[in-house]
Scaffold this motif. Sequence first.
Motif, short mmCIF file in Angstrom:
data_model
loop_
_atom_site.label_atom_id
_atom_site.label_comp_id
_atom_site.label_asym_id
_atom_site.label_seq_id
_atom_site.Cartn_x
_atom_site.Cartn_y
_atom_site.Cartn_z
N ASN A 1 0.80 -1.15 0.08
CA ASN A 1 0.14 -0.10 -0.13
C ASN A 1 0.87 1.23 -0.07
N VAL A 2 1.87 1.24 0.94
CA VAL A 2 2.79 2.46 0.91
C VAL A 2 3.55 2.42 -0.39
N TYR A 3 4.00 1.50 -1.20
CA TYR A 3 4.65 1.68 -2.38
C TYR A 3 3.75 2.16 -3.50
N VAL A 4 2.39 1.57 -3.45
CA VAL A 4 1.39 2.07 -4.46
C VAL A 4 1.21 3.61 -4.46
N ARG A 5 1.04 4.00 -2.94
CA ARG A 5 0.64 5.40 -2.62
C ARG A 5 2.07 6.35 -2.95
N ASP A 6 3.21 5.65 -2.78
CA ASP A 6 4.34 6.74 -3.11
C ASP A 6 4.83 6.63 -4.62
N ASN A 7 4.39 5.35 -5.54
CA ASN A 7 4.65 5.57 -7.02
C ASN A 7 3.47 5.01 -7.73
N PRO A 8 2.46 5.96 -7.78
CA PRO A 8 1.33 5.44 -8.31
C PRO A 8 1.27 4.94 -9.86
N TRP A 9 2.13 5.73 -10.62
CA TRP A 9 2.44 5.39 -12.03
C TRP A 9 3.27 4.14 -12.21
N LYS A 10 4.02 3.91 -11.37
CA LYS A 10 4.88 2.73 -11.67
C LYS A 10 4.03 1.47 -11.43
N SER A 11 2.99 1.71 -10.30
CA SER A 11 2.01 0.70 -10.07
C SER A 11 1.09 0.51 -11.23
N VAL A 12 0.64 1.50 -11.91
CA VAL A 12 -0.19 1.24 -12.87
C VAL A 12 0.46 0.88 -14.08
N GLY A 13 1.64 0.80 -14.42
CA GLY A 13 2.43 0.29 -15.25
C GLY A 13 2.98 -1.02 -15.28
N LEU A 14 3.10 -1.49 -14.01
CA LEU A 14 3.41 -2.71 -13.77
C LEU A 14 2.17 -3.69 -13.82
N GLY A 15 0.75 -3.39 -13.27
CA GLY A 15 -0.45 -3.89 -13.41
C GLY A 15 -0.66 -4.00 -14.81
N ALA A 16 -0.45 -3.04 -15.68
CA ALA A 16 -0.87 -3.16 -17.06
C ALA A 16 0.10 -4.19 -17.86
N ALA A 17 1.35 -4.19 -17.43
CA ALA A 17 2.24 -5.16 -18.04
C ALA A 17 1.86 -6.33 -17.44
N LEU A 18 1.66 -6.70 -16.37
CA LEU A 18 1.22 -7.94 -15.84
C LEU A 18 -0.14 -8.50 -16.39
N GLY A 19 -0.81 -7.47 -16.71
CA GLY A 19 -2.23 -7.69 -17.61
C GLY A 19 -1.81 -8.24 -19.02
N VAL A 20 -1.09 -7.69 -19.47
CA VAL A 20 -0.76 -8.02 -20.79
C VAL A 20 -0.17 -9.32 -20.98
N ILE A 21 0.78 -9.72 -20.19
CA ILE A 21 1.51 -10.86 -20.18
C ILE A 21 0.43 -11.97 -19.88
N VAL A 22 -0.32 -11.84 -18.74
CA VAL A 22 -1.34 -12.89 -18.59
C VAL A 22 -2.37 -13.07 -19.64
N GLY A 23 -2.75 -11.79 -20.45
CA GLY A 23 -3.63 -12.05 -21.73
C GLY A 23 -3.02 -12.83 -22.62
N LEU A 24 -1.55 -12.46 -22.67
CA LEU A 24 -0.94 -13.29 -24.11
C LEU A 24 -1.02 -14.77 -23.66
N LEU A 25 -0.50 -15.12 -22.33
CA LEU A 25 -0.48 -16.57 -21.92
C LEU A 25 -2.00 -17.15 -22.09
N VAL A 26 -2.95 -16.48 -21.75
CA VAL A 26 -4.27 -17.16 -21.87
C VAL A 26 -4.70 -17.09 -23.51
N ALA A 27 -4.32 -16.31 -24.08
CA ALA A 27 -4.65 -16.46 -25.40
C ALA A 27 -3.79 -17.40 -26.17
N ARG A 28 -2.69 -17.77 -25.90
CA ARG A 28 -1.74 -18.74 -26.54
C ARG A 28 -2.35 -20.11 -26.26
N LYS A 29 -3.06 -20.43 -25.13
CA LYS A 29 -3.67 -21.82 -24.85
C LYS A 29 -4.97 -21.64 -25.65
#
Length: 115
Positions: free
Chosen positions: A87-115
């Motif tokens: 929580n502290v990290y996300v509050r201190d670094n909101p844009w990094k957190s959003v970018g990390l969440g988006a990147a993880l979403g893309v990776i998971v989406g690619l893995l799901v679409a691959r199967k």
Amino acid sequence: MDQTQQNGKGIADNQAASATARDRLMDELKHAIGEAEDWLKDAAKEPAPNPETRARFDDTLRTAKSDLRKLEDSVIASSRGAAESANVYVRDNPWKSVGLGAALGVIVGLLVARK
């Protein structure tokens, strides 16, 4: 040291302490289970359980229950610490957190679409 590095160090320290406590409690629980198994083997040999054996078994069960409660408390405390640090990290670094969440979403989406 900035806040992010301090949070990361705090998480690592919490995880190490939690792992040590968990390992110790698991060893104690395995010991308690071993004693309970010994009691069951002794009970199978005797027609009526010995009061001393029965008391030892009851004590072993109490110990196992207590160890499980300690382990549960340890896991809950560790989870709360990790959640607080995140929580502290996300509050201190909101844009990094959003970018990390988006990147993880893309990776998971690619893995799901691959199967």
